[in-house]
Design an enzyme around this catalytic site. Sequence first.
Site, short mmCIF file in Angstrom:
data_model
loop_
_atom_site.label_atom_id
_atom_site.label_comp_id
_atom_site.label_asym_id
_atom_site.label_seq_id
_atom_site.Cartn_x
_atom_site.Cartn_y
_atom_site.Cartn_z
N TRP A 262 -23.66 -27.20 22.97
CA TRP A 262 -25.06 -27.26 22.49
C TRP A 262 -25.24 -26.31 21.30
O TRP A 262 -25.97 -26.60 20.36
CB TRP A 262 -26.00 -26.86 23.62
CG TRP A 262 -27.46 -26.82 23.23
CD1 TRP A 262 -28.35 -27.84 23.29
CD2 TRP A 262 -28.18 -25.69 22.71
NE1 TRP A 262 -29.57 -27.43 22.84
CE2 TRP A 262 -29.50 -26.11 22.47
CE3 TRP A 262 -27.84 -24.38 22.41
CZ2 TRP A 262 -30.48 -25.27 21.97
CZ3 TRP A 262 -28.81 -23.53 21.91
CH2 TRP A 262 -30.12 -23.98 21.68
N HIS A 263 -24.53 -25.17 21.36
CA HIS A 263 -24.70 -24.18 20.30
C HIS A 263 -24.11 -24.64 18.98
O HIS A 263 -24.58 -24.22 17.92
CB HIS A 263 -24.09 -22.84 20.72
CG HIS A 263 -24.95 -22.08 21.67
ND1 HIS A 263 -24.97 -22.36 23.01
CD2 HIS A 263 -25.84 -21.08 21.47
CE1 HIS A 263 -25.84 -21.55 23.60
NE2 HIS A 263 -26.39 -20.76 22.69
N GLY A 264 -23.08 -25.44 19.02
CA GLY A 264 -22.53 -25.90 17.75
C GLY A 264 -21.31 -26.78 17.95
O GLY A 264 -20.66 -26.74 18.99
#
Lengths: 498, 331
Positions: A330-332
């Site tokens: 989700w963060h990257g």
Amino acid sequence: MLFNSVGFLIFFPIVLLVWFAIPEKIRYLWLLAASYYFYMCWNAKYAVLLLTSTVITYASGLLLEKVKGLEIDEIKKIRYKKAVVALSFVSNLGILCYFKYINFIIFNLTKAFSLININLSVPAVDVILPVGISFYTFQALSYTMDVYRDDIYAEKNFFRYALFVSFFPQLVAGPIERSKNLLRQLAAPRKFDYDMAREGFLLMLWGFFLKLVIADRIAIFVDTVYGDYTQYGGYYLIVATVLFAVQIYCDFSGYSTIAMGAAMFLGIRLMENFNAPYLSLSVGEFWRNWHISLTSWFKDYLYIQLGGSRKGKARKYLNKMTVFLVSGLWHGAQFTYVAWGGLNGLYQIIGEALQPARDKAVSLLRLNRKSIGHRLACVLITFVLVDFSWIFFRAQSINDAFNIIGSMFSADNPWIIPDGSIYGCGLDVNNFRLLAVCMAILTFADIVKRRGIKIREVILRQDYWFRWIFIAVSVCFILLFGKYGKRLDSAAFIYFQF
Amino acid sequence: MKQVMKRALSCLITFGLIALILVKLSPLFRPEDTADCQLKANFFYTLPKNSVEVMIYGSSHAYRGVSTEKLYAKYGIGAFNHAWNWQKIDTTRLFIEDSLAYQKPKVALIETYHVHAVNRNADPSAEIFSSKYLRNRNAVNEYLKNSFGTNYKSYLGYYLPVIVFHENWNILKKSNFIDSETDEFHRINMGYCKTDGITVLSRSSITCNEQSGLDSDAKEELEKIIAVCKENDIKIVFFTTPFYGNHAYHDVMQEYSEAHDCIYVDFFELFDEVGFDPEKDFSDGGHLNVYGAEKVSDYLGKVLVENFDLTDMREVEGNLWQKNFYGDNAD
């Protein structure tokens, strides 16, 4: 538009003044217009994506409500409801996937196929990651799930719902709000509350202090060292990694705090996103206090859906690991984030698996779990574990991360601290001293927060002259010691890229 | 209603306090070295009106490169060195325009190190900030308008330096906290900055091999300088002191000077004739030391007395230069 920009310092008072001047009933319309303007300051085109996500989830909410009212048998009803939820999730996550992960998928598929000697020549897609897409997509999806679970009724007023998805204080970097909290507050006309505004102002000040004075100051050192880790090995990297833990905390919690403060001016209370996470006694506790809105989102809408801890230990561990891997992703769109998530998942699984052995050891050694020494040791161990995982989060690639770890473990240059070489990485000795003072203030504030004391309430209880001087001095302190350029341009928040 | 008034007053007092602190702190945070510029400007305004015959303008190359004492001692020239650090050509024009309200010199010596550069869409800098100490507010306002354009943030930084130069907290010294009202240094040197120290340079690194032109902004500034000097019947001598590196504007300045009936003295061209010693005459790569400045001043003095009808101030009893350089009782 950044919170820490002159643009926002002009935008926000205008929004407030107009909001204050117009009738309460239509204030949400003004906030909706302001929120879209706020978002469009980055890239006007991408407001279409925000609108699309809003329309899909709004429609899915109405559909779910309609299905609930149908006089059909329950199994069919659940099937229809699930179909609506699936449609909402697939379309929203599809947009998110395309804009955030398409090139990551193409690159890795090409690489995977090349391993079996199949050459795929798929060109990279020219997309710019829309700011805040992960945040508002998750917020919108939580609404769909909440309506599906009958936690709330579907919102009939499209504009009010659109404001829920796009509410500018938390639009681009959270907290990822729940419909139960934010939509309910938006449903009633908001009144200006002077006491809330005062509290909000103090919160904003604290957020600016965290971001401008601490996070952006540390960023100079961390960027220098991590940017050229082959030159700055050993203790440089150890210090940079410890400081990065503080940087990301101050950067992200700074944003959340400013968001909370700004919302309070508008009569809205957003959820707390951080609760002194580095004072946690275990990695599990850390995650209950770090990015609370995302952790609880994953817990409510993924972990529990996967079965949570209800289907045996093995399944529980698998579910936990899945949640953390997805959270990393989700963060990257990079394996470094996946590794970071996986490592945190692993900490928790190992921690839980070893719990009986740890309990036994504590009892055998007659350790007092409530003693300050024991708690301090737990805090330190937790910090070291969490900080170690930040290496993957900060490094540009997995390979870099392992090189950095290798360099840290073969550190043979402890003299850089006493001989002052460390002051040659962008932060001189005075800046380090200032940083030490500010970090002491932060630690004090976190300890006090954990004890349930709200410093802002203590300040607001003081005599008027103390409040005036405190606020004036705080504002001047931030202006003097904050990191921003000659054009009053300061660094973007780290979490904007997610 | 009473409560609303009370709260409004409370907000006003808080913001008033913030503004007061920032305004009071501002002088402490002004850009480094600009305090000295203020002292020099203040001294300049104390000079008797229309007493100076030769005004020296330009950047630090002129500030440290032209000795007013040498000009007086050897040629009797009554000069004031009004140059200051960093000056681009538009800042030099501002200093010229400002000074003409107080002095009507016969000759303006204009140094050209930054002749190609002008401040456009600029951040507030020490150079621009030094304009704060000039008294011709119309000229300063026009200069700020040209330098900053419509960038309101730059104006904020100019008027409230504590914001833009807040990083200066790290270099605050005792001198930042103490106001000195007079400055002996500028008085006894008539604006010239004597610089000690020697940096050894090699002759081959002081060249004007590669030549460039001037852009329209720089040309416009030069035109305005010429116009204002003409209007005030002031002759112009452009000059360039030697520095480490390539001097790219020899050709353009030569042509420009000839076209406008000005003299151009290029010490790159005259380097050997003047007898500069690259191993002794520089204090750093860009600036001459006191020995180099003597040679520049000697040559410029000769040019001035040969070309212009200047008063030999040595023959004027009790003249300013005699008093400032050698004291009241000196012969």
